[in-house]
Scaffold this motif. Structure first.
Motif, PDB file in Angstrom:
ATOM      1  N   ALA A 160       2.112  -2.644  -6.277  1.00  0.00           N
ATOM      2  CA  ALA A 160       1.601  -1.611  -5.414  1.00  0.00           C
ATOM      3  C   ALA A 160      -0.093  -1.086  -5.172  1.00  0.00           C
ATOM      4  O   ALA A 160      -0.396  -1.447  -6.970  1.00  0.00           O
ATOM      5  CB  ALA A 160       2.358   0.285  -6.050  1.00  0.00           C
TER       6      ALA A 160
ATOM      7  N   LEU B 283       4.616   6.108  -4.582  1.00  0.00           N
ATOM      8  CA  LEU B 283       4.677   5.747  -6.429  1.00  0.00           C
ATOM      9  C   LEU B 283       4.776   6.123  -7.194  1.00  0.00           C
ATOM     10  O   LEU B 283       6.467   6.129  -7.502  1.00  0.00           O
ATOM     11  CB  LEU B 283       3.251   5.077  -6.961  1.00  0.00           C
ATOM     12  CG  LEU B 283       3.274   4.265  -7.830  1.00  0.00           C
ATOM     13  CD1 LEU B 283       4.152   2.705  -7.533  1.00  0.00           C
ATOM     14  CD2 LEU B 283       1.322   3.711  -8.332  1.00  0.00           C
ATOM     15  N   GLN B 284       5.338   7.524  -7.435  1.00  0.00           N
ATOM     16  CA  GLN B 284       5.726   8.288  -8.549  1.00  0.00           C
ATOM     17  C   GLN B 284       7.273   8.687  -8.040  1.00  0.00           C
ATOM     18  O   GLN B 284       7.851   8.297  -8.993  1.00  0.00           O
ATOM     19  CB  GLN B 284       5.085   9.564  -7.966  1.00  0.00           C
ATOM     20  CG  GLN B 284       5.331  10.161  -9.646  1.00  0.00           C
ATOM     21  CD  GLN B 284       5.942  10.101 -11.074  1.00  0.00           C
ATOM     22  OE1 GLN B 284       4.599   9.489 -11.722  1.00  0.00           O
ATOM     23  NE2 GLN B 284       6.341  10.126 -12.107  1.00  0.00           N
TER      24      GLN B 284
ATOM     25  N   GLU C 276       7.036   3.219   1.902  1.00  0.00           N
ATOM     26  CA  GLU C 276       7.866   4.888   1.725  1.00  0.00           C
ATOM     27  C   GLU C 276       7.987   5.939   2.781  1.00  0.00           C
ATOM     28  O   GLU C 276       7.930   6.630   2.763  1.00  0.00           O
ATOM     29  CB  GLU C 276       6.345   5.781   0.855  1.00  0.00           C
ATOM     30  CG  GLU C 276       5.326   4.988   1.750  1.00  0.00           C
ATOM     31  CD  GLU C 276       4.029   6.103   0.776  1.00  0.00           C
ATOM     32  OE1 GLU C 276       4.203   7.355  -0.330  1.00  0.00           O
ATOM     33  OE2 GLU C 276       3.209   5.167  -0.181  1.00  0.00           O
TER      34      GLU C 276
ATOM     35  N   LEU D  85       9.300   6.288  -6.731  1.00  0.00           N
ATOM     36  CA  LEU D  85       9.793   4.887  -7.091  1.00  0.00           C
ATOM     37  C   LEU D  85       9.836   5.241  -8.560  1.00  0.00           C
ATOM     38  O   LEU D  85      10.839   4.164  -8.513  1.00  0.00           O
ATOM     39  CB  LEU D  85       8.815   3.723  -6.505  1.00  0.00           C
ATOM     40  CG  LEU D  85       8.966   3.479  -4.904  1.00  0.00           C
ATOM     41  CD1 LEU D  85       7.836   2.602  -4.861  1.00  0.00           C
ATOM     42  CD2 LEU D  85       9.938   3.369  -4.242  1.00  0.00           C
ATOM     43  N   VAL D  86       8.675   4.908  -8.451  1.00  0.00           N
ATOM     44  CA  VAL D  86       9.205   5.201 -11.007  1.00  0.00           C
ATOM     45  C   VAL D  86      10.125   6.195 -11.019  1.00  0.00           C
ATOM     46  O   VAL D  86      10.794   5.868 -11.740  1.00  0.00           O
ATOM     47  CB  VAL D  86       7.611   5.864 -11.430  1.00  0.00           C
ATOM     48  CG1 VAL D  86       7.686   6.287 -12.995  1.00  0.00           C
ATOM     49  CG2 VAL D  86       6.867   4.633 -11.408  1.00  0.00           C
TER      50      VAL D  86
ATOM     51  N   ILE E  75       6.935  -1.792  -7.696  1.00  0.00           N
ATOM     52  CA  ILE E  75       5.882  -0.905  -8.082  1.00  0.00           C
ATOM     53  C   ILE E  75       4.909  -2.047  -9.083  1.00  0.00           C
ATOM     54  O   ILE E  75       3.319  -1.721  -8.281  1.00  0.00           O
ATOM     55  CB  ILE E  75       6.365   0.371  -9.644  1.00  0.00           C
ATOM     56  CG1 ILE E  75       8.077   0.634  -8.746  1.00  0.00           C
ATOM     57  CG2 ILE E  75       5.828  -0.064 -11.072  1.00  0.00           C
ATOM     58  CD1 ILE E  75       8.566   1.072  -9.872  1.00  0.00           C
TER      59      ILE E  75
ATOM     60  N   ILE F  18      -2.753   1.726  -4.698  1.00  0.00           N
ATOM     61  CA  ILE F  18      -3.064   3.189  -3.905  1.00  0.00           C
ATOM     62  C   ILE F  18      -3.820   3.107  -3.640  1.00  0.00           C
ATOM     63  O   ILE F  18      -4.649   2.524  -3.657  1.00  0.00           O
ATOM     64  CB  ILE F  18      -2.998   4.147  -5.353  1.00  0.00           C
ATOM     65  CG1 ILE F  18      -1.706   3.385  -6.780  1.00  0.00           C
ATOM     66  CG2 ILE F  18      -3.133   5.496  -5.330  1.00  0.00           C
ATOM     67  CD1 ILE F  18      -0.653   4.387  -6.102  1.00  0.00           C
TER      68      ILE F  18
ATOM     69  N   ALA G  17      -0.155   8.148  -4.399  1.00  0.00           N
ATOM     70  CA  ALA G  17       0.061   8.271  -5.629  1.00  0.00           C
ATOM     71  C   ALA G  17       1.161   8.359  -5.759  1.00  0.00           C
ATOM     72  O   ALA G  17       2.370   8.508  -6.431  1.00  0.00           O
ATOM     73  CB  ALA G  17      -1.017   9.543  -6.396  1.00  0.00           C
TER      74      ALA G  17
ATOM     75  N   LYS H  65       0.682  -1.589  -0.394  1.00  0.00           N
ATOM     76  CA  LYS H  65       0.159  -0.120  -0.253  1.00  0.00           C
ATOM     77  C   LYS H  65       0.957   0.999  -0.174  1.00  0.00           C
ATOM     78  O   LYS H  65       2.156   1.457   0.464  1.00  0.00           O
ATOM     79  CB  LYS H  65      -0.884  -0.019   1.193  1.00  0.00           C
ATOM     80  CG  LYS H  65      -1.427  -1.318   1.591  1.00  0.00           C
ATOM     81  CD  LYS H  65      -2.643  -1.365   2.877  1.00  0.00           C
ATOM     82  CE  LYS H  65      -3.424  -2.696   2.970  1.00  0.00           C
ATOM     83  NZ  LYS H  65      -3.907  -2.095   4.817  1.00  0.00           N
ATOM     84  N   MET H  66       0.336   1.956  -1.062  1.00  0.00           N
ATOM     85  CA  MET H  66       1.633   3.947  -0.375  1.00  0.00           C
ATOM     86  C   MET H  66       0.294   4.350  -1.391  1.00  0.00           C
ATOM     87  O   MET H  66      -0.484   4.225  -1.956  1.00  0.00           O
ATOM     88  CB  MET H  66       2.052   3.636  -2.077  1.00  0.00           C
ATOM     89  CG  MET H  66       2.236   2.547  -3.132  1.00  0.00           C
ATOM     90  SD  MET H  66       4.216   2.569  -3.820  1.00  0.00           S
ATOM     91  CE  MET H  66       5.377   1.393  -2.990  1.00  0.00           C
TER      92      MET H  66
END
Length: 161
Positions: free
Chosen positions: A74, A13-14, A117, A16-17, A71, A76, A10, A7-8
């Motif tokens: 993940a 996640l961005q 995160e 990590l990307v 990723i 969101i 948005a 769970k993270m």
């Protein structure tokens, strides 16, 4: 067996990307250049620069694989209320919470994030941490008790965003 889900937010996640993109381009190119320079020094059997460059390359590739896994798995979690009412006063993952620590009257700001995160030094606490667990579902104005290894901490919730 089902794959683990991370769970993270948005934003998490961005990040990590973005890190993955950087490592796959700039990071790999830097590693290739270090290896090229180290090879130019000659005998690889006694070449510490070459060994260090190989080690850096392995660390970069390991981190790339880790990021791809995170990723791919993940989920969101929207920064909405835990009670489903949409009330911004209820703390949920993604909330930024201002609390007053009762022992020393110190004001602290925490952002509730997913485990992958979390960064306690910068105020990002995991929903699975003692502080995160105590805050989730609480509301502005409430007092919560955090069961921590060093003893219980009491927080008064001043603001939720």
């Amino acid at each position: 067996m089902a794959a683990k889900v991370f769970k993270m937010t948005a934003q998490g996640l961005q990040e990590l990307v973005d890190e993955l993109e950087y490592l796959e381009t700039v990071g790999r190119n830097e590693n290739a250049e270090k290896l090229k320079v180290a090879r130019s020094y000659g005998d690889l059997s006694e070449n510490s620069e070459y060994d260090a460059a190989l080690s850096d390359q392995a660390k970069t590739e390991a981190r790339i694989n880790e990021l791809k896994y995170l990723i791919d798995h993940a989920v969101i979690v929207e920064s909405d209320s835990a009670d489903g009412t949409g009330s911004k006063n209820t703390i949920s993952m993604g909330s930024k919470v201002t609390v007053l620590r009762k022992t020393d009257k110190k004001e602290l700001v925490y952002e509730i994030v997913g485990f992958s995160e979390s960064d306690p030094a910068s105020g990002k606490v995991s929903e699975e941490s003692p502080v995160g667990k105590a805050l989730i579902g609480s509301k502005k104005g409430e007092t919560v008790i955090v069961e921590a290894p060093m003893g219980n901490l009491e927080f008064k919730i001043k603001d939720v965003k």
